[in-house]
Write a protein that holds these residues in place. Structure first.
Motif, PDB file in Angstrom:
ATOM      1  N   LYS A 107     -80.136 -10.846  34.010  1.00 19.14           N
ATOM      2  CA  LYS A 107     -80.499 -10.341  32.690  1.00 19.14           C
ATOM      3  C   LYS A 107     -81.844  -9.647  32.658  1.00 19.14           C
ATOM      4  O   LYS A 107     -82.197  -9.018  31.686  1.00 19.14           O
ATOM      5  CB  LYS A 107     -80.493 -11.486  31.676  1.00 19.14           C
ATOM      6  N   GLY A 108     -82.642  -9.793  33.703  1.00 19.58           N
ATOM      7  CA  GLY A 108     -83.899  -9.065  33.722  1.00 19.58           C
ATOM      8  C   GLY A 108     -83.645  -7.607  34.018  1.00 19.58           C
ATOM      9  O   GLY A 108     -82.883  -7.272  34.897  1.00 19.58           O
ATOM     10  N   HIS A 109     -84.286  -6.705  33.288  1.00 23.93           N
ATOM     11  CA  HIS A 109     -84.111  -5.290  33.573  1.00 23.93           C
ATOM     12  C   HIS A 109     -84.771  -5.016  34.912  1.00 23.93           C
ATOM     13  O   HIS A 109     -85.932  -5.314  35.116  1.00 23.93           O
ATOM     14  CB  HIS A 109     -84.756  -4.438  32.471  1.00 23.93           C
ATOM     15  N   GLU A 146     -79.707 -17.231  32.964  1.00 24.48           N
ATOM     16  CA  GLU A 146     -79.384 -16.058  33.764  1.00 24.48           C
ATOM     17  C   GLU A 146     -77.881 -15.780  33.809  1.00 24.48           C
ATOM     18  O   GLU A 146     -77.468 -14.702  34.209  1.00 24.48           O
ATOM     19  CB  GLU A 146     -79.923 -16.230  35.185  1.00 24.48           C
ATOM     20  N   THR A 158     -73.496 -11.181  28.320  1.00 24.43           N
ATOM     21  CA  THR A 158     -74.311 -10.063  27.871  1.00 24.43           C
ATOM     22  C   THR A 158     -73.702  -9.269  26.724  1.00 24.43           C
ATOM     23  O   THR A 158     -74.301  -8.315  26.257  1.00 24.43           O
ATOM     24  CB  THR A 158     -74.585  -9.108  29.046  1.00 24.43           C
ATOM     25  N   ASP A 199     -77.536  -5.143  25.989  1.00 22.13           N
ATOM     26  CA  ASP A 199     -77.475  -6.457  26.602  1.00 22.13           C
ATOM     27  C   ASP A 199     -77.819  -7.492  25.544  1.00 22.13           C
ATOM     28  O   ASP A 199     -78.964  -7.626  25.132  1.00 22.13           O
ATOM     29  CB  ASP A 199     -78.467  -6.518  27.766  1.00 22.13           C
ATOM     30  N   GLN A 251     -80.732  -9.733  25.797  1.00 22.14           N
ATOM     31  CA  GLN A 251     -82.067  -9.156  25.734  1.00 22.14           C
ATOM     32  C   GLN A 251     -82.448  -8.645  24.350  1.00 22.14           C
ATOM     33  O   GLN A 251     -83.596  -8.756  23.936  1.00 22.14           O
ATOM     34  CB  GLN A 251     -82.172  -7.984  26.735  1.00 22.14           C
ATOM     35  N   ASP A 262     -78.999  -0.081  26.943  1.00 24.66           N
ATOM     36  CA  ASP A 262     -79.216  -0.472  28.331  1.00 24.66           C
ATOM     37  C   ASP A 262     -78.406   0.363  29.311  1.00 24.66           C
ATOM     38  O   ASP A 262     -78.722   0.413  30.481  1.00 24.66           O
ATOM     39  CB  ASP A 262     -78.854  -1.950  28.487  1.00 24.66           C
TER      40      ASP A 262
END
Length: 884
Positions: A9-11, A698, A702, A806, A809, A814
């Motif tokens: 999930k982190g860009h 994680e 999404t 996402d 987020q 995204d």
């Protein structure tokens, strides 16, 4: 050219690359010594003539007002040399940055903060494999790559530093000693490895399933990773009669074998034993810069082709819009490449979308055929659990020496860093990097946990290898990766074969070379034919289905070969008169080979097919304009499924007022829609409230096709435990939906004001176009220089207009349709195209983002192809002349 699957999930674009670059120094640069000349000095020469070393004859480069070049040359060598020169004119920073990523050399640009990323990329070995592929190229193909490199280097001969791009002026503050190196064919081919990495399919799913199994039952894991709904959603080719070899390297396996069951040797309890390694690997996956988009993630693509029997012209139409991560400049570069006379030595008359840094055209058409890409998304990457003892690993009861490779990472402003890369016969070991607690000692894994205790094995090498202080053998369990892209292949040759194909036979011959990444190729030709071909190296496994890590110490899970090309999904002139690919399943369950267990679940394909069938049933001739309208389709099947349940919830106060927005809504997620705004806030809140505390952050859903399937299938199970969450006090479906709608109404009011009627989806669903390097530095003045936007957008996840976001987020965009094309086989000049940003990679250039407003509004530009039309529309003509 993408697929729908869960992701970290982190860009993952490059961030904080310039931490050492002080804000004060940047402000001084911007406000004092940073004049118009500094900004514009790198703008390319577009008219007149330029002498170029290496040309055999003059080349013309004609550009329209969008800066899109059409290159005409007398020889193939001159044609690709000119393409390299033009790419360098407009995009060299992008090219240079990419080659540093693909070779694991970001530290040379940005210092020690990038050593970890470089270590991981070098462990994957993209550059090493690219160099091997270059060595295997046939002489003609190699000459094309070398001519392209010569063109890039001809530009570098007369341009350095800030003359190349504004980014080099900024880089000079942090790294004043940096000098640009000459371009090589391996720099181009390495880009194919990054392309394959970002389109690698289900590696993230593999990790996700394993980690979920530490806290969930196999049935619950399966609920979160549902199978493709073949009975409800279309497959690309339907049933296919495929002859399966009776035995041998390409023997088929049952696609449903083992489903999502954990291998017996890796029961859920045992996953706890290596969960830390998986978590570490997921972190490393998140460190690799995204060059195409969210790797293996909620990206996807649409492409479809319709026969002339259904069109207004009597000839086919082909539409394509690959969904990738947004980037500035766009990942695509529009170009035309034409030989003055078509001969065996100069066979190119092609136009379309190229990658800066690579010769040829990736997607587009030539004078006889047109083609489009979407990502096939087969499972081509497997994780293996390896038993490691010192510098040895176990395989079938024998210890084998690890393959060791030493490399040195040069660090701007710091000392060199030496690394050792270790591999087994499966591939590189992706664990045990600096700063991690993994690997663990085998004694940490009791036999009761499911992993067998290391058995005595025949020793190969010194007795001391793998011995602890008492002299006893110790074993660590580490993760290795087997991936088709790590074997030298032929994709570098496929581009040119595709560019000069003239019919279905030569098109399929070109496709057979396109090994990694495997794509769905749609096809149409001027003889009225349409077709589809899936190419690629897709492994056949001795056992297992690639959905979970498997033991690497046994050949039981080995790859035994690849699916034969003639057995890969394909169709030609189907009776329906159309072919739709949108990352949905390529075949139905009767197909005898395993392609993947992780298809996009087909909501986009379903909607595109429904739109085409509706028009066909109404006897409406299909036109290019109608194809573009389908690309802009904002219908949300998710909303259609979920809203009726939301409308049954009894609410009061502000939430009840917001709920009224859903009455009569047509489920179009338009930018100005208040109902779409409220619904999407509900959707994000629902995913958080249903799954927070139950699955790892994680592994959060999404919001794309997988989340769609999971939640809507639960609508018929109101008492399912997934509808209850102790963390927020909800019990059952009605309780959960009420809580979510109340919270969503409050959040929407905070985001968009207290009047629900004034809410607009586009006000929170925004796109900021970001430079892939300095644009994500975290330093506001730099981001102001290179970034553009925000743009308010319609669309969403699992929607044909896949302007995705996402939900783990926020609501920001995204991934996007990175370009759109509709090609008319009746008259190529009637085709249309649009790019996400513009032709230029130079900040403040007229063509930096000039196509973005058109793209936002679903408008397109005429795509002229014939020489007469191009010349009549020309804004500038540059002549490249042989240097005397």
């Amino acid at each position: 050219m993408g697929t729908d699957a869960p992701r970290s999930k982190g860009h993952r674009r490059v961030r904080r690359l310039v931490v050492a670059l002080g804000v004060v120094a940047t402000l001084v640069l911007v406000t004092a010594g940073f004049g118009v000349w500094t900004v514009t000095r790198s703008f390319p020469t577009l008219a007149g003539s330029v002498d170029i070393t290496g040309l055999s004859s003059a080349v013309t480069v004609t550009r329209d007002d969008a800066g899109i070049p059409q290159i005409t040359a007398q020889t193939a060598a001159d044609l690709f040399l000119a393409e390299g020169y033009v790419h360098a004119q407009d995009r060299f920073w992008e090219m240079d940055f990419r080659r540093h990523v693909t070779s694991g050399r970001l530290s040379e640009l940005f210092g020690e903060s990038q050593v970890g990323t470089d270590t991981f990329v070098r462990t994957l070995g993209w550059r090493a494999v690219a160099e091997q592929e270059v060595a295997l190229l046939d002489p003609v193909t190699l000459s094309y790559y070398q001519s392209y490199a010569d063109g890039v280097n001809a530009y570098l001969d007369t341009h350095q530093g800030a003359d190349l791009s504004l980014e080099y002026a900024v880089l000079g503050l942090q790294n004043p000693g940096y000098e640009v190196e000459p371009w090589t064919p391996a720099d181009s081919v390495a880009w194919l490895k990054a392309m394959a990495w970002d389109l690698r399919s289900n590696l993230d799913d593999e990790i996700d399933r394993a980690l979920l199994s530490t806290t969930l039952t196999p049935a619950e894991v399966s609920e979160l990773h549902p199978d493709y709904p073949a009975g409800q959603h279309p497959t690309i080719t339907g049933s296919q009669a495929v002859t399966v070899p009776s035995a041998g390297a390409s023997e088929a396996v049952d696609p449903s074998a083992e489903s999502t069951d954990v291998p017996a040797a890796l029961a859920p309890a045992s996953v706890d034993s290596y969960a830390e390694a998986l978590t570490e690997l997921r972190t490393h996956l998140g460190s690799v810069p995204e060059l195409l988009g969210p790797a293996g993630g909620e990206i996807g693509s649409n492409s479809w082709v319709v026969s002339g029997a259904l069109t207004d012209t009597g000839m086919p139409l082909l539409a394509n819009d690959p969904h990738l991560g947004p980037a500035l400049p766009s990942v695509w570069y529009q170009v035309g490449l034409r030989c003055q006379s078509i001969t065996a030595d100069c066979p190119f008359d092609v136009a379309g979308y190229s990658f800066s840094g690579m010769p040829g055209v990736i997607i587009g058409h030539n004078e006889r055929i047109a083609w489009g890409f979407t990502n096939l998304g087969p499972d081509v990457a497997d994780l293996y659990i390896e038993k490691i003892s010192g510098d040895s690993y176990e395989f079938d009861g024998v210890k084998k020496p690890l393959l060791l490779r030493d490399e040195k990472i040069s660090v701007a402003g710091g000392d060199d860093v030496k690394i050792e890369i270790r591999s087994t016969e499966h591939g590189p070991l992706l664990s045990g990097f600096e700063g991690t607690a993994y690997p663990k000692i085998a004694s940490d894994f009791p036999e009761a946990a499911g992993l067998p205790a290391p058995a005595p094995v025949a020793e190969a090498g010194a007795d001391s290898a793998g011995a602890d202080s008492t002299g006893a053998d110790t074993t660590t369990y580490e993760l290795s990766l087997q991936w088709t892209a790590l074997t030298p292949g032929r994709t570098a040759s496929a581009i040119f074969a595709l560019n000069q194909a003239t019919d279905w036979t030569s098109f399929r011959a070109a496709a057979s070379l396109f090994e990694v990444p495997a794509q769905n190729l749609t096809y149409a030709d001027v003889d009225g034919n349409i077709g589809y071909q899936a190419p690629g190296l897709i492994p056949v496994r001795a056992s297992g289905n690639g959905t979970l890590p498997v033991p690497g110490w046994t050949s039981q899970y080995a790859w035994t070969g690849f699916i034969p090309f003639d057995a890969l999904p394909s169709t030609f002139n189907p009776p329906s008169g159309y072919i739709v690919t949108a990352n949905n399943a390529a075949t139905d369950p009767s197909y005898p080979y395993l392609l993947t267990a992780d298809w996009d679940l087909g909501y986009r394909a379903n909607q595109i097919t429904a739109r085409l069938q509706e028009l066909i049933a109404a006897k409406t001739p299909l036109t290019g304009r109608l194809m573009s309208e389908i690309q802009a389709d904002n219908y949300s099947a998710l909303a259609a499924a979920l809203v009726p349940a939301l409308q049954q919830v009894r609410l009061t106060g502000d939430a009840a007022e917001a709920q009224k927005l859903l009455d009569g809504w047509d489920y179009q997620v338009d930018a100005d829609s208040a109902a779409a705004a409220y619904f999407n806030v509900i959707w994000r809140t629902l995913l958080q409230d249903m799954f927070t505390g139950k699955i790892d952050e994680e592994a959060a859903l999404t919001g794309g096709d997988r989340a769609f399937a999971v939640v809507t299938r639960l609508l018929d199970q109101p008492a399912s435990p997934w509808w209850s969450n102790r963390a927020n006090g909800t019990v059952g479906q009605e309780s959960m939906l009420r809580r979510v709608m109340i919270d969503a109404a409050a959040e929407a009011a905070d985001l968009m004001g207290s009047n629900p009627a004034a809410w607009q989806w586009g006000s929170i669903h925004t796109l900021e176009l970001k430079n892939a390097s300095f644009g994500e530095s975290g330093i506001a003045p730099l981001e102001w220089l290179f970034n553009r936007g925000p743009y308010e957008l319609a669309g969403g996840s699992a929607v044909v207009n896949a302007v995705g976001w996402d939900a783990a987020q926020g609501y920001e965009v995204d991934w996007v349709p990175s370009m759109r094309q509709v090609i008319s086989l009746e008259n190529f000049d009637d085709s249309t195209w649009i790019n996400l940003t513009g032709a230029s990679g130079h900040a403040f250039h007229t063509n930096y983002t000039d196509q973005a407003p058109l793209w936002r509004d679903h408008e397109t530009r005429p795509w002229l192809f014939t020489p007469a039309a191009i010349n009549n529309n020309a804004s500038n003509t540059l002549t490249l002349q042989p240097a005397l």
